[in-house]
Motif scaffolding. Sequence first.
Motif, mmCIF file in Angstrom:
data_model
loop_
_atom_site.group_PDB
_atom_site.id
_atom_site.type_symbol
_atom_site.label_atom_id
_atom_site.label_comp_id
_atom_site.label_asym_id
_atom_site.label_seq_id
_atom_site.Cartn_x
_atom_site.Cartn_y
_atom_site.Cartn_z
ATOM 1 N N ASN A 8 42.993 77.762 7.001
ATOM 2 C CA ASN A 8 42.133 76.486 6.943
ATOM 3 C C ASN A 8 41.416 75.871 8.735
ATOM 4 O O ASN A 8 40.656 76.207 8.657
ATOM 5 N N CYS A 9 42.840 76.274 9.490
ATOM 6 C CA CYS A 9 42.463 75.792 10.638
ATOM 7 C C CYS A 9 41.620 76.924 10.996
ATOM 8 O O CYS A 9 40.665 76.583 11.932
ATOM 9 N N LEU A 10 42.183 78.652 10.590
ATOM 10 C CA LEU A 10 41.057 79.138 11.184
ATOM 11 C C LEU A 10 39.832 79.102 10.743
ATOM 12 O O LEU A 10 39.233 79.444 11.814
ATOM 13 N N SER A 11 39.990 79.151 10.172
ATOM 14 C CA SER A 11 38.222 78.683 9.318
ATOM 15 C C SER A 11 37.670 77.645 10.021
ATOM 16 O O SER A 11 36.382 78.155 10.375
ATOM 17 N N ALA A 12 38.722 76.366 10.560
ATOM 18 C CA ALA A 12 37.446 75.559 10.925
ATOM 19 C C ALA A 12 37.225 76.018 12.115
ATOM 20 O O ALA A 12 36.317 74.936 13.141
ATOM 21 N N THR A 13 38.099 76.759 13.203
ATOM 22 C CA THR A 13 38.348 76.840 14.586
ATOM 23 C C THR A 13 37.192 77.985 14.623
ATOM 24 O O THR A 13 35.882 77.493 15.281
ATOM 25 N N ILE A 14 36.560 79.318 13.795
ATOM 26 C CA ILE A 14 35.732 79.922 13.845
ATOM 27 C C ILE A 14 34.524 78.800 13.497
ATOM 28 O O ILE A 14 33.052 79.551 14.088
ATOM 29 N N MET A 15 34.230 78.055 12.809
ATOM 30 C CA MET A 15 33.012 77.602 12.296
ATOM 31 C C MET A 15 32.973 76.794 13.508
ATOM 32 O O MET A 15 31.533 76.667 14.070
ATOM 33 N N SER A 16 33.766 76.261 14.058
ATOM 34 C CA SER A 16 32.818 75.008 15.464
ATOM 35 C C SER A 16 33.377 76.180 16.151
ATOM 36 O O SER A 16 32.358 76.062 17.643
ATOM 37 N N GLU A 17 33.208 77.139 16.456
ATOM 38 C CA GLU A 17 32.739 78.001 18.112
ATOM 39 C C GLU A 17 31.418 78.733 17.597
ATOM 40 O O GLU A 17 30.585 78.730 18.316
ATOM 41 N N GLN A 18 30.946 79.386 16.456
ATOM 42 C CA GLN A 18 29.731 79.570 15.999
ATOM 43 C C GLN A 18 28.687 78.050 16.337
ATOM 44 O O GLN A 18 27.954 78.310 16.189
ATOM 45 N N ASP A 19 29.432 76.843 15.412
ATOM 46 C CA ASP A 19 27.931 75.891 15.848
ATOM 47 C C ASP A 19 27.654 75.490 17.210
ATOM 48 O O ASP A 19 26.937 75.551 17.406
ATOM 49 N N ASP A 20 29.748 75.760 18.008
ATOM 50 C CA ASP A 20 29.194 75.710 19.675
ATOM 51 C C ASP A 20 27.711 77.019 19.894
ATOM 52 O O ASP A 20 27.038 76.386 21.013
ATOM 53 N N ALA A 21 28.316 78.653 19.358
ATOM 54 C CA ALA A 21 27.207 79.163 20.081
ATOM 55 C C ALA A 21 25.860 79.286 19.821
ATOM 56 O O ALA A 21 24.841 79.129 20.228
ATOM 57 N N LEU A 22 25.702 78.335 18.076
ATOM 58 C CA LEU A 22 24.059 77.954 17.978
ATOM 59 C C LEU A 22 23.499 77.005 18.421
ATOM 60 O O LEU A 22 22.445 77.262 19.065
ATOM 61 N N ARG A 23 24.128 76.175 18.681
ATOM 62 C CA ARG A 23 23.733 74.997 19.867
ATOM 63 C C ARG A 23 23.169 75.807 21.673
ATOM 64 O O ARG A 23 22.332 74.973 21.787
ATOM 65 N N ILE A 24 24.497 75.934 21.741
ATOM 66 C CA ILE A 24 24.134 76.942 23.204
ATOM 67 C C ILE A 24 22.753 77.774 23.478
ATOM 68 O O ILE A 24 21.823 77.310 23.807
ATOM 69 N N TYR A 25 22.154 78.571 21.970
ATOM 70 C CA TYR A 25 21.091 78.817 22.107
ATOM 71 C C TYR A 25 19.948 78.661 21.484
ATOM 72 O O TYR A 25 18.865 78.995 22.204
ATOM 73 N N ARG A 26 20.172 77.154 20.797
ATOM 74 C CA ARG A 26 19.118 76.558 20.736
ATOM 75 C C ARG A 26 18.691 76.276 22.455
ATOM 76 O O ARG A 26 17.321 75.375 21.995
ATOM 77 N N ASN A 27 19.896 75.577 22.370
ATOM 78 C CA ASN A 27 19.517 74.786 24.326
ATOM 79 C C ASN A 27 18.897 75.607 24.873
ATOM 80 O O ASN A 27 17.887 75.314 25.669
ATOM 81 N N ILE A 28 18.538 77.190 24.930
ATOM 82 C CA ILE A 28 18.438 78.030 25.752
ATOM 83 C C ILE A 28 17.367 78.364 25.413
ATOM 84 O O ILE A 28 15.981 78.303 25.905
ATOM 85 N N TYR A 31 15.108 75.552 26.475
ATOM 86 C CA TYR A 31 15.179 74.853 28.145
ATOM 87 C C TYR A 31 13.675 76.386 28.828
ATOM 88 O O TYR A 31 13.393 76.029 29.220
ATOM 89 N N CYS A 32 13.502 77.615 27.161
ATOM 90 C CA CYS A 32 12.909 78.532 27.952
ATOM 91 C C CYS A 32 11.112 78.337 27.835
ATOM 92 O O CYS A 32 10.678 78.764 28.515
ATOM 93 N N ALA A 33 11.373 77.341 26.702
ATOM 94 C CA ALA A 33 9.937 77.554 26.354
ATOM 95 C C ALA A 33 9.420 75.912 27.095
ATOM 96 O O ALA A 33 8.764 75.873 27.301
ATOM 97 N N THR A 34 10.579 74.778 27.740
ATOM 98 C CA THR A 34 10.087 74.022 28.332
ATOM 99 C C THR A 34 9.510 74.080 29.225
ATOM 100 O O THR A 34 8.437 73.915 30.081
ATOM 101 N N TYR A 35 10.687 75.496 30.009
ATOM 102 C CA TYR A 35 9.458 75.350 31.215
ATOM 103 C C TYR A 35 8.923 77.106 31.877
ATOM 104 O O TYR A 35 9.008 77.523 32.552
#
Length: 251
Positions: A8-28, A31-35
């Motif tokens: 369960n801990c491993l699954s939670a870690t993987i999901m957290s990393e995936q969420d971070d990656a998705l958040r960074i991608y959306r921010n990028i 950012y590109c659209a804004t500028y």
Amino acid sequence: MDGKRGGNCLSATIMSEQDDALRIYRNIREYCATYNIPQENLLDILEDQKVLPMIRGKATEYIGAVVLRQVLDHRDWSVDKLNLNPQPGANDEDVSITYRRTGKRLKAETKNAVRGSFKLETRSTPAPHFAVKCHRSRSHMGRENNDRYLISDFDVLLCNVSNSIFRSKALDRGLPFINDQEAIDWLKKHYGVQTDAELRRCSYDDWRVCLPATIADENGVIPRTPRVLVIDDPNWFSLEQLAPKLRTLIN
């Protein structure tokens, strides 16, 4: 039971990393659209030799704040990264260091080394050394010293070795090393490493600190590119010595 909990801990870690990656991608994307930046060319723009030095300079401010938080006891010191846009002639401020017991605040300035400035020796400095880019990015023509810093502009100055071992005016990606194999070999021996990747990491982590008054001239003006001896510099010290030095300032 323990295996299930570990899974369960491993699954939670993987999901957290995936969420971070998705958040960074959306921010990028945002950012590109804004500028109005073509997303497929973002890395090409960031690695442009006119753009990269500015990005690395700004990144050094944030890394400097992280490093200060790591070496200063949080029970005694508070470190804040400031994101100011100074006007010409006004004092900018990279990082604020506050002594919690008194509320006394000190200003820290972070600077990169001059690209390609590491030398084993020169006629004026017969020992391994590098130079620090220590001047304002904006000039103020109404000021006597124009783009120079004064000792009153900040309380402590930080830099690391890294930029000095990267080739100046290099068009290759990845910041290639200087064309001085003897110097590179000396640095690897100095840090006790074997590979280029290890040397790069050590240079990033090798921070040097000084109090501005120790490198200023008789008028309190700091040189545009002060030199730092890699070994036993009388003015520049390691991060481990920072807290006692700061206490001398607040007292």
